[in-house]
Design an enzyme around this catalytic site. Structure first.
Site, PDB file in Angstrom:
ATOM      1  N   HIS A  45     -16.748 -21.719   6.362  1.00  0.00           N
ATOM      2  CA  HIS A  45     -17.720 -20.609   5.765  1.00  0.00           C
ATOM      3  C   HIS A  45     -17.292 -19.309   6.038  1.00  0.00           C
ATOM      4  CE1 HIS A  45     -21.461 -23.742   6.428  1.00  0.00           C
ATOM      5  NE2 HIS A  45     -20.611 -24.010   5.420  1.00  0.00           N
ATOM      6  N   SER A  85     -20.766 -24.276   0.017  1.00  0.00           N
ATOM      7  CA  SER A  85     -20.829 -23.225   1.168  1.00  0.00           C
ATOM      8  C   SER A  85     -20.037 -22.218   1.056  1.00  0.00           C
ATOM      9  CB  SER A  85     -21.029 -23.910   2.635  1.00  0.00           C
ATOM     10  OG  SER A  85     -21.995 -25.104   2.370  1.00  0.00           O
TER      11      SER A  85
END
Length: 306
Positions: A240, A191
């Site tokens: 993230h 991610s």
């Protein structure tokens, strides 16, 4: 393509072809003026050139490049390779855990997942290896589909620059998690790198002056992903956002660098990012060791500081 012919009536004693010394010839290359036999001459815009001059001219022709300085290409190589590695790692962990949906139960997975105390204890490979692990098939599918749809970033940046962006974004995501997440957090997944590529896409859309609709679509995708990170448990928002930040900065350096000094600008910014990430890991490691590995005078008592 026509072939040059020796003048009628040529006699022995003529100069020999530079590539075939045993062949007298009355022909010459119009570029270098060296004698050459018909076999060694290629038709050019004006007259005939020897094969050596043709090859030299091909090397000297400037090939079209992207705004990042990469040669224009339509072949994606690294993205399929990265997907293959991630899928292979998932298959291995599933086989070891003997559980498709709980593959993290394998010892192999736990030895490679990002775990703050273990990283601080010197297991430096975890921030890298964790980027190729996923919790279950849904986690893997979401990241790999996203990676495939972002494959044009490789064409824009070129393979070397794309690889740098991908791995720096992955490390940037792990560095952010290392810095802000709880000590007991175990994180894995591509991610951070995918968010870095999303940041790259945003910068590319602005740099290439795409229409407003395209820009809004990219911003919408980012907003949805961030909202998803906020609402779904066991997902590190800090990781993230860390990957996104690194992706934005690195891509801006790659495609906004002035063409005349592109390599220097790109190298300097990438170097600064590497140093900054290293500083985060070193500084945070000291803090984690003070919090986690606290030993009394007899070295028998170790505890977590809450």
């Amino acid at each position: 393509m026509s072939t040059p012919q020796e003048p009628i009536g040529t006699q022995a004693g003529l100069p020999a072809c530079v590539r075939h010394p045993g062949r007298p010839t009355g022909l010459r290359c119009t570029r270098c003026d060296r004698p050459a036999c018909p076999e060694c001459l290629v038709e050019a815009a004006v007259g005939f050139q020897c094969v050596d001059c043709v090859r030299q001219g091909t090397r000297e022709v400037r090939r079209p490049t992207t705004v990042a300085g990469a040669e224009v290409s339509d072949k994606v190589v690294l993205v399929p390779a990265l997907i293959a590695v991630n899928v292979a790692m998932f298959v291995i962990t599933v086989a070891l855990a003997q559980d498709l949906f709980n593959n993290e139960r394998s010892d192999f997975f736990q030895a490679l997942v990002s775990y703050i105390p273990s990283t601080a204890d010197g297991q430096w490979w975890r921030p890298i290896t964790s980027g190729f692990l996923h919790y279950g098939p849904v986690h893997l599918l979401l990241n790999m589909v996203s990676l495939w749809f972002l494959r044009d970033i490789e064409l824009l940046l070129g393979r070397a620059r794309f690889a740098i962006l991908y791995f720096l974004s992955m490390l940037g995501g792990d560095a952010a998690g290392y810095l802000f997440d709880d000590l007991g957090t175990r994180s894995a997944g591509a991610s951070g790198a995918v968010y870095g590529l999303l940041g790259a896409l945003l910068v590319a859309v602005i740099r290439l002056k795409r229409d407003r609709h395209t820009l809004m679509v990219v911003l919408g995708i980012l907003a949805i992903n961030i909202a998803f990170s906020l609402r779904v448990p066991n997902i590190s928002l800090s990781a993230h956002l860390g990957g996104l930040a690194v992706g934005l900065i690195v891509t801006a350096a790659l495609i906004y660098a002035p063409a005349a000094r592109r390599t220097l600008w790109q190298g300097v910014v990438i170097g600064v990012i590497v140093v900054a990430l290293a500083a985060i890991f070193v500084t945070r490691t000291v803090q984690v060791n003070e919090e986690v590995f606290c030993t009394n005078a007899t070295k028998l008592d170790c505890y977590f500081k809450v």
